[in-house]
Design an enzyme around this catalytic site. Structure first.
Site, PDB file in Angstrom:
ATOM      1  CD  GLU A  84      -2.934  -1.173   2.298  1.00 46.26           C
ATOM      2  OE1 GLU A  84      -4.092  -1.537   2.076  1.00 46.26           O
ATOM      3  OE2 GLU A  84      -2.539  -0.889   3.439  1.00 46.26           O
ATOM      4  CB  CYS A 131       2.901   7.462   3.555  1.00 40.97           C
ATOM      5  SG  CYS A 131       3.410   6.306   4.822  1.00 40.97           S
ATOM      6  CB  CYS A 169       7.018  -5.204   8.641  1.00 36.91           C
ATOM      7  SG  CYS A 169       8.446  -4.550   9.552  1.00 36.91           S
ATOM      8  CB  CYS A 187       6.121  -2.786  16.357  1.00 33.88           C
ATOM      9  SG  CYS A 187       7.815  -2.509  15.790  1.00 33.88           S
ATOM     10  CB  CYS A 247       2.820  -2.029  13.848  1.00 33.71           C
ATOM     11  SG  CYS A 247       2.949  -1.784  12.066  1.00 33.71           S
ATOM     12  N   GLY A 290       6.781  -1.893   6.079  1.00 32.98           N
ATOM     13  CA  GLY A 290       8.145  -2.406   6.072  1.00 32.98           C
ATOM     14  C   GLY A 290       9.154  -1.570   6.826  1.00 32.98           C
ATOM     15  CD  GLU A 291      13.381  -0.623   9.865  1.00 26.95           C
ATOM     16  OE1 GLU A 291      12.580  -0.203  10.705  1.00 26.95           O
ATOM     17  OE2 GLU A 291      14.253   0.114   9.354  1.00 26.95           O
ATOM     18  CB  SER A 309      10.202   6.185   9.661  1.00 21.40           C
ATOM     19  OG  SER A 309       9.846   5.731  10.949  1.00 21.40           O
ATOM     20  CB  SER A 335       9.621   3.751  15.440  1.00 23.05           C
ATOM     21  OG  SER A 335       9.119   4.191  14.204  1.00 23.05           O
ATOM     22  CG  HIS A 348       6.967   3.708  19.248  1.00 22.19           C
ATOM     23  ND1 HIS A 348       6.345   4.850  18.813  1.00 22.19           N
ATOM     24  CD2 HIS A 348       7.241   2.994  18.115  1.00 22.19           C
ATOM     25  CE1 HIS A 348       6.224   4.807  17.498  1.00 22.19           C
ATOM     26  NE2 HIS A 348       6.777   3.710  17.047  1.00 22.19           N
ATOM     27  CB  CYS A 401       0.748   5.792  11.799  1.00 19.14           C
ATOM     28  SG  CYS A 401       1.267   7.415  11.348  1.00 19.14           S
TER      29      CYS A 401
HETATM   30  N1  SAH Z   1       9.038   0.388   9.951  1.00 18.49           N
HETATM   31  C1  SAH Z   1       9.331   1.767  10.086  1.00 18.49           C
HETATM   32  C2  SAH Z   1       8.457   2.579   9.196  1.00 18.49           C
HETATM   33  C3  SAH Z   1       6.979   2.560   9.592  1.00 18.49           C
HETATM   34  S1  SAH Z   1       6.598   4.181   9.967  1.00 18.49           S
HETATM   35  C4  SAH Z   1       9.238   2.176  11.526  1.00 18.49           C
HETATM   36  O1  SAH Z   1       8.720   1.389  12.311  1.00 18.49           O
HETATM   37  O2  SAH Z   1       9.708   3.257  11.857  1.00 18.49           O
HETATM   38  C5  SAH Z   1       5.095   4.205  10.682  1.00 18.49           C
HETATM   39  C6  SAH Z   1       5.090   4.818  12.079  1.00 18.49           C
HETATM   40  O3  SAH Z   1       3.821   4.520  12.612  1.00 18.49           O
HETATM   41  C7  SAH Z   1       6.121   4.199  13.005  1.00 18.49           C
HETATM   42  O4  SAH Z   1       6.581   5.117  13.946  1.00 18.49           O
HETATM   43  C8  SAH Z   1       5.276   3.149  13.672  1.00 18.49           C
HETATM   44  O5  SAH Z   1       5.840   2.720  14.862  1.00 18.49           O
HETATM   45  C9  SAH Z   1       3.981   3.863  13.858  1.00 18.49           C
HETATM   46  N2  SAH Z   1       2.847   2.969  14.074  1.00 18.49           N
HETATM   47  C10 SAH Z   1       2.763   1.643  13.813  1.00 18.49           C
HETATM   48  N3  SAH Z   1       1.547   1.176  14.172  1.00 18.49           N
HETATM   49  C11 SAH Z   1       0.850   2.213  14.666  1.00 18.49           C
HETATM   50  C12 SAH Z   1      -0.481   2.363  15.169  1.00 18.49           C
HETATM   51  N4  SAH Z   1      -1.316   1.332  15.203  1.00 18.49           N
HETATM   52  N5  SAH Z   1      -0.862   3.586  15.569  1.00 18.49           N
HETATM   53  C13 SAH Z   1      -0.013   4.647  15.495  1.00 18.49           C
HETATM   54  N6  SAH Z   1       1.229   4.565  15.004  1.00 18.49           N
HETATM   55  C14 SAH Z   1       1.673   3.371  14.612  1.00 18.49           C
HETATM   56 FE1  SF4 Z   2       7.523  -3.037  10.992  1.00 18.51          FE
HETATM   57 FE2  SF4 Z   2       7.575  -0.409  11.534  1.00 18.51          FE
HETATM   58 FE3  SF4 Z   2       5.313  -1.849  11.888  1.00 18.51          FE
HETATM   59 FE4  SF4 Z   2       7.401  -2.193  13.509  1.00 18.51          FE
HETATM   60  S1  SF4 Z   2       6.179  -0.320  13.275  1.00 18.51           S
HETATM   61  S2  SF4 Z   2       6.154  -3.828  12.581  1.00 18.51           S
HETATM   62  S3  SF4 Z   2       9.123  -1.964  12.121  1.00 18.51           S
HETATM   63  S4  SF4 Z   2       6.328  -1.459   9.943  1.00 18.51           S
END
Ligand code: SAH
Ligand code: SF4
Length: 404
Positions: free
Chosen positions: A123, A136, A143, A147, A150, A198-199, A230, A252, A254, A374
């Protein structure tokens, strides 16, 4: 392109994550031109039999048509000899990712479900604002990290996206926004964030090669200051990201304690908070004019106390980081184990960070109604029952724990 280039580069001798699967080469053997540097196109043309001088000229022309004009049909490239066009077309292709579905949110956010030529779905999201438009972009199908908050992390099928598929997302957005030929003035698409599926640092080479094309003045011509990558904290790749790509960095974070970050961002078990923040301090190009963004998802009763906010401030000061903090209200998805913090909690957290002189805006969720916010990205082919999700999460957990 050879399948090898899509294998995940593994930083460090032991990696705690499963490896992405390779792509299936194109059935017709033709080579995709999008995603290749000008030099790579020249070499490919030479290998196919063109004289070196001809190959150099044609590579330059092809690049111009592809990235400046958005043209995908070789017969429309009027400065390439008519007689030579079929020769090129029989060996090379210029394709966009296939659009399976396009949705528009009530707030104007757009989401596209895309499909690779070997049948994997991913997407892309466009977020229009008054003064900018942010695309984006995804770096992987799914991924390999998981996390806990996510949705993308629950996807099982993971393949690295090729440079063509990463650049292809930006090209598709330009198509959809009617922004060819590319002129920097008055464009809707002004910024790119590598924050889709993805990462990106687990697909380093492809992301770097793609962004080089996006940033090239003869390519898509977006300034590196308008691009943000990111990462969840792939520490060994961060210095290279700074040196070889040089875009803005978002991390990220968190959580501010080992126990909580280990739980919600499991890569923390391999690269801890101190290592991560040291890598941020060492990130080339970070200064007060170009701050590192720390993303912080607000999870109720998990990471949102005043003490957490104060610890965040302490850490940023301790590492002397040019930082800003993005507070992201948790975006729910079916079966998620967390809830979003209350608005009062988020305000209190934000004001503690802000009072310390660090900008801490609360990011307004965009496109929630079309699952474009996100962490909500997950393709429908992958949407599974809760029982399935639990089983997959357990499996991933077991894989993680099996690693030394
Ligand atoms: N994989 C990379 C890129 C994803 S960026 C990373 O993790 O940084 C997307 C951002 O949204 C990241 O900061 C991720 O941690 C955050 N994110 C993931 N799931 C989310 C959710 N359910 N609600 C809010 N933010 C979230
Ligand atoms: Fe992957 Fe980023 Fe989601 Fe973590 S937050 S599972 S690294 S996409």
């Amino acid at each position: 392109m050879s399948a090898d280039t899509s294998l995940m580069p593994i930083p460090g001798p032991i990696d705690p994550v499963p490896v992405a699967r390779p792509l299936t080469p194109r059935a017709d053997g033709r080579v995709e031109l999008i995603g290749l540097s000008k030099d790579q196109i020249r070499t490919a043309l030479e290998t196919a039999g063109l004289e070196p001088k001809q190959a150099k000229l044609r590579a330059k022309q092809l690049w111009h048509w592809i990235y400046n004009r958005g043209v995908g049909d070789i017969t429309q490239m009027t400065d390439i000899a008519k007689a030579q066009q079929p020769w090129i077309a029989s060996r090379f292709v210029i394709t966009r990712p296939a659009v399976i579905e396009a949705q528009v949110s009530t707030d104007g956010t757009r989401k596209w479900l895309l499909r690779t030529h070997d049948g994997h779905d991913y997407e892309m999201v466009f977020i229009p604002d008054a003064d900018r438009g942010t695309l984006c972009v995804s770096s992987q199908v799914g991924c390999t990290l998981n996390c806990r908050f996510c949705h993308t992390g629950t996807m099982r099928l993971v393949r690295n996206l090729e440079p063509s598929e990463i650049v292809g997302q930006v090209m598709l957005a330009r198509d959809a926004l009617g922004e060819w030929p590319s002129a920097p003035d008055g464009r809707m698409l002004t910024n790119i964030v590598m924050m889709g599926m993805g990462e990106p640092l687990y697909n380093f080479d492809n992301v770097r090669d793609a962004l080089k094309i996006v940033m090239d003045g003869d390519g898509l011509g977006l300034s590196k200051r308008r691009i943000t990558l990111s990462t969840s904290g792939v520490v060994p790749m961060m210095a290279r990201a700074g040196a070889e790509i040089g875009v803005n960095l978002a991390v990220s974070l968190h959580a501010v304690t080992k126990a909580v970050r280990d739980e919600i961002v499991p890569i923390n078990r391999k690269y801890g908070i101190d290592e991560l923040l040291q890598a941020c301090a060492d990130y080339p190009g970070a200064n007060n004019a170009r701050r590192i963004t720390f993303e912080y998802v607000m999870l109720r009763d998990k990471n949102d106390s005043d003490a957490d906010a104060r610890e965040l401030v302490r850490l940023i000061r301790h590492y002397d980081l040019p930082a800003k903090v993005n507070l992201i209200p948790f975006n729910p998805w079916p079966g998620a184990a967390y809830e979003c913090s209350t608005p009062e909690r988020i305000r209190s957290f934000s004001s503690i960070v802000f009072a310390a002189g660090i900008s801490a805006p609360v990011r307004t969720p965009r496109g929630r109604d079309i699952d474009a916010a996100c962490g909500q990205l997950k393709t429908s082919a992958e949407k599974r029952s809760r029982a399935d999700l639990d089983r997959l999460a357990d499996e991933k957990q077991a894989e993680l724990e099996a690693q030394p």
